[in-house]
Write a protein that holds these residues in place. Sequence first.
Motif, PDB file in Angstrom:
ATOM      1  N   UNK A  54     -17.507  13.634  11.614  1.00 13.33           N
ATOM      2  CA  UNK A  54     -17.472  15.045  11.209  1.00 13.33           C
ATOM      3  C   UNK A  54     -17.563  15.183   9.697  1.00 13.33           C
ATOM      4  N   UNK A  55     -16.931  14.281   8.975  1.00  7.13           N
ATOM      5  CA  UNK A  55     -16.948  14.334   7.512  1.00  7.13           C
ATOM      6  C   UNK A  55     -18.311  13.951   6.944  1.00  7.13           C
ATOM      7  N   UNK A  56     -19.048  13.096   7.664  1.00  8.21           N
ATOM      8  CA  UNK A  56     -20.288  12.542   7.112  1.00  8.21           C
ATOM      9  C   UNK A  56     -21.280  12.281   8.251  1.00  8.21           C
ATOM     10  N   UNK A  57     -21.864  13.347   8.809  1.00 13.89           N
ATOM     11  CA  UNK A  57     -22.703  13.191  10.010  1.00 13.89           C
ATOM     12  C   UNK A  57     -23.865  12.218   9.848  1.00 13.89           C
ATOM     13  N   UNK A  58     -24.493  12.210   8.676  1.00  7.28           N
ATOM     14  CA  UNK A  58     -25.639  11.313   8.478  1.00  7.28           C
ATOM     15  C   UNK A  58     -25.297  10.108   7.607  1.00  7.28           C
ATOM     16  N   UNK A  59     -24.015   9.947   7.295  1.00  9.49           N
ATOM     17  CA  UNK A  59     -23.520   8.815   6.504  1.00  9.49           C
ATOM     18  C   UNK A  59     -24.093   8.774   5.083  1.00  9.49           C
ATOM     19  N   UNK A  60     -24.609   9.894   4.623  1.00  9.20           N
ATOM     20  CA  UNK A  60     -25.153   9.932   3.260  1.00  9.20           C
ATOM     21  C   UNK A  60     -24.049   9.867   2.206  1.00  9.20           C
ATOM     22  N   UNK A  61     -22.862  10.348   2.555  1.00  9.32           N
ATOM     23  CA  UNK A  61     -21.766  10.305   1.591  1.00  9.32           C
ATOM     24  C   UNK A  61     -21.249   8.883   1.403  1.00  9.32           C
ATOM     25  N   UNK A  62     -21.165   8.144   2.500  1.00  9.49           N
ATOM     26  CA  UNK A  62     -20.786   6.731   2.376  1.00  9.49           C
ATOM     27  C   UNK A  62     -21.837   5.991   1.557  1.00  9.49           C
TER      28      UNK A  62
ATOM     29  N   UNK B  22     -31.785  -5.461  -0.260  1.00  9.08           N
ATOM     30  CA  UNK B  22     -32.494  -4.914   0.897  1.00  9.08           C
ATOM     31  C   UNK B  22     -32.350  -3.401   1.010  1.00  9.08           C
ATOM     32  N   UNK B  23     -31.536  -2.797   0.134  1.00  7.72           N
ATOM     33  CA  UNK B  23     -31.267  -1.351   0.156  1.00  7.72           C
ATOM     34  C   UNK B  23     -30.713  -0.915   1.510  1.00  7.72           C
ATOM     35  N   UNK B  24     -29.782  -1.701   2.057  1.00 12.51           N
ATOM     36  CA  UNK B  24     -29.171  -1.363   3.338  1.00 12.51           C
ATOM     37  C   UNK B  24     -27.652  -1.425   3.242  1.00 12.51           C
ATOM     38  N   UNK B  25     -26.997  -0.710   4.154  1.00 15.02           N
ATOM     39  CA  UNK B  25     -25.543  -0.782   4.257  1.00 15.02           C
ATOM     40  C   UNK B  25     -25.152  -0.555   5.709  1.00 15.02           C
ATOM     41  N   UNK B  26     -23.959  -0.984   6.046  1.00 10.54           N
ATOM     42  CA  UNK B  26     -23.400  -0.747   7.377  1.00 10.54           C
ATOM     43  C   UNK B  26     -21.944  -0.350   7.217  1.00 10.54           C
ATOM     44  N   UNK B  27     -21.471   0.484   8.151  1.00 12.95           N
ATOM     45  CA  UNK B  27     -20.069   0.888   8.157  1.00 12.95           C
ATOM     46  C   UNK B  27     -19.661   1.152   9.599  1.00 12.95           C
ATOM     47  N   UNK B  28     -18.487   0.684   9.969  1.00 17.60           N
ATOM     48  CA  UNK B  28     -17.996   0.889  11.320  1.00 17.60           C
ATOM     49  C   UNK B  28     -16.497   0.717  11.373  1.00 17.60           C
TER      50      UNK B  28
ATOM     51  N   UNK C 247     -18.583  -7.443  18.526  1.00 16.89           N
ATOM     52  CA  UNK C 247     -19.298  -6.677  19.549  1.00 16.89           C
ATOM     53  C   UNK C 247     -18.617  -5.351  19.857  1.00 16.89           C
ATOM     54  N   UNK C 248     -17.359  -5.188  19.461  1.00 17.41           N
ATOM     55  CA  UNK C 248     -16.627  -3.955  19.739  1.00 17.41           C
ATOM     56  C   UNK C 248     -16.468  -3.056  18.515  1.00 17.41           C
ATOM     57  N   UNK C 249     -17.241  -3.332  17.475  1.00 11.53           N
ATOM     58  CA  UNK C 249     -17.250  -2.428  16.320  1.00 11.53           C
ATOM     59  C   UNK C 249     -17.940  -1.131  16.717  1.00 11.53           C
ATOM     60  N   UNK C 250     -17.329  -0.015  16.377  1.00 11.17           N
ATOM     61  CA  UNK C 250     -17.972   1.294  16.534  1.00 11.17           C
ATOM     62  C   UNK C 250     -18.714   1.599  15.242  1.00 11.17           C
ATOM     63  N   UNK C 251     -20.028   1.555  15.286  1.00 12.30           N
ATOM     64  CA  UNK C 251     -20.820   1.686  14.068  1.00 12.30           C
ATOM     65  C   UNK C 251     -21.014   3.148  13.681  1.00 12.30           C
ATOM     66  N   UNK C 252     -20.660   3.477  12.470  1.00 16.05           N
ATOM     67  CA  UNK C 252     -21.012   4.766  11.879  1.00 16.05           C
ATOM     68  C   UNK C 252     -22.444   4.699  11.363  1.00 16.05           C
ATOM     69  N   UNK C 253     -22.799   3.568  10.795  1.00 12.32           N
ATOM     70  CA  UNK C 253     -24.154   3.317  10.301  1.00 12.32           C
ATOM     71  C   UNK C 253     -24.383   1.822  10.353  1.00 12.32           C
ATOM     72  N   UNK C 254     -25.557   1.409  10.791  1.00 17.48           N
ATOM     73  CA  UNK C 254     -25.856  -0.023  10.866  1.00 17.48           C
ATOM     74  C   UNK C 254     -27.224  -0.285  10.271  1.00 17.48           C
ATOM     75  N   UNK C 255     -27.241  -1.065   9.205  1.00 19.89           N
ATOM     76  CA  UNK C 255     -28.473  -1.352   8.470  1.00 19.89           C
ATOM     77  C   UNK C 255     -29.183  -0.059   8.077  1.00 19.89           C
ATOM     78  N   UNK C 256     -28.384   0.926   7.669  1.00 22.09           N
ATOM     79  CA  UNK C 256     -28.930   2.206   7.207  1.00 22.09           C
ATOM     80  C   UNK C 256     -29.387   2.066   5.755  1.00 22.09           C
ATOM     81  N   UNK C 257     -30.122   3.071   5.296  1.00 24.09           N
ATOM     82  CA  UNK C 257     -30.695   2.982   3.951  1.00 24.09           C
ATOM     83  C   UNK C 257     -29.652   3.280   2.880  1.00 24.09           C
ATOM     84  N   UNK C 258     -29.498   2.344   1.977  1.00 28.50           N
ATOM     85  CA  UNK C 258     -28.711   2.548   0.768  1.00 28.50           C
ATOM     86  C   UNK C 258     -29.635   3.162  -0.277  1.00 28.50           C
ATOM     87  N   UNK C 259     -29.173   4.186  -1.033  1.00 28.28           N
ATOM     88  CA  UNK C 259     -30.044   4.710  -2.096  1.00 28.28           C
ATOM     89  C   UNK C 259     -30.587   3.551  -2.930  1.00 28.28           C
TER      90      UNK C 259
END
Length: 310
Positions: free
Chosen positions: A23-31, A124-130, A157-169
């Motif tokens: 809810x705080x960061x729907x597209x994970x752009x803030x992270x 690689x300009x990527x990040x992950x958060x879960x 295997x039980x990580x709930x991913x908010x973003x996985x290999x998403x684009x880092x600015x």
Amino acid sequence: MAVPVVGEERDRALEEVFETLIALDPDQSRIAAALRRTIDQLYDGQNTGRYRWDQLHKTEKTHCGTLVEINLQREFNFKDGVLLDYEIAKHQVDCKYSQSSGGWMIPNEAHAQVCLLVTADDAKSTFSAGIVRARREWLNVGRNRDAKATLSKAGRENILWLARNAQLPPNILLGLPADDILAIFAPQSGQRRVNELFRRAQGRRITRGVVATVAQQADYMKRVRGNGGARSSLAPEGIIVLGHYGAHRAVGRCLGLEELLAGESMSVRVVPADEADYWTAEIDGRLWRVADAHDPVVTAPTLPPVSAAW
């Protein structure tokens, strides 16, 4: 993604933390933005000229996890935790950063607790958060004195991913050819270095951090704008330098360029266009388009003032 169950019960705390973060960061752009700021803070390019992870000292790399924890708390205004780093949705949450996925070190006090796991790769300009519940049966417990552990295969295997290999600015300095990097950093003058950056990195989103690294001056953004900055210096070469302002973003959209985010700039060479051309923008009373390699050099038009309504 389904929330793991413990016995016959859903892990409600994990679910509530996950839903709050979404809810705080729907597209994970803030992270992503917070991680970009953290990495740039470590480079301290304005004072050092550094822009690569391998240019950091070992102690600085170790400090990255602490800065990620601090900057995420600042970004989302998380409450301080009592036992762990944060309180999110009234639950204790520990923040763990690793340069590589799976390398998170879980301290003893976070065993069986909810953990926010973060990793980033600037090259690689990527990040992950879960998030994950650090259940003891999902941990590979170390033999060191503080009993820090890593997640087992089942835990990963039980990580709930908010973003996985998403684009880092992106840090565009990492994507430029070596010859361009040498040419950009060669001049003694900060203004000339910034001019060379915008001359050679056309069509790329350039962050304030990159400008600061190249300029290495306190008033680095002044080196982008007019009145002697790159915008006026490069105009005779047909190059415009767009900012994140509304009027400039509108020009960029009309030219078919990538949307600029807050604090970003982009340079591109333009030439006069015909009504039949695609991706044209009316600037300074006539149509323009992005130039190709065969187009002659024409002095760039004057961009609309930043307060102009489009």
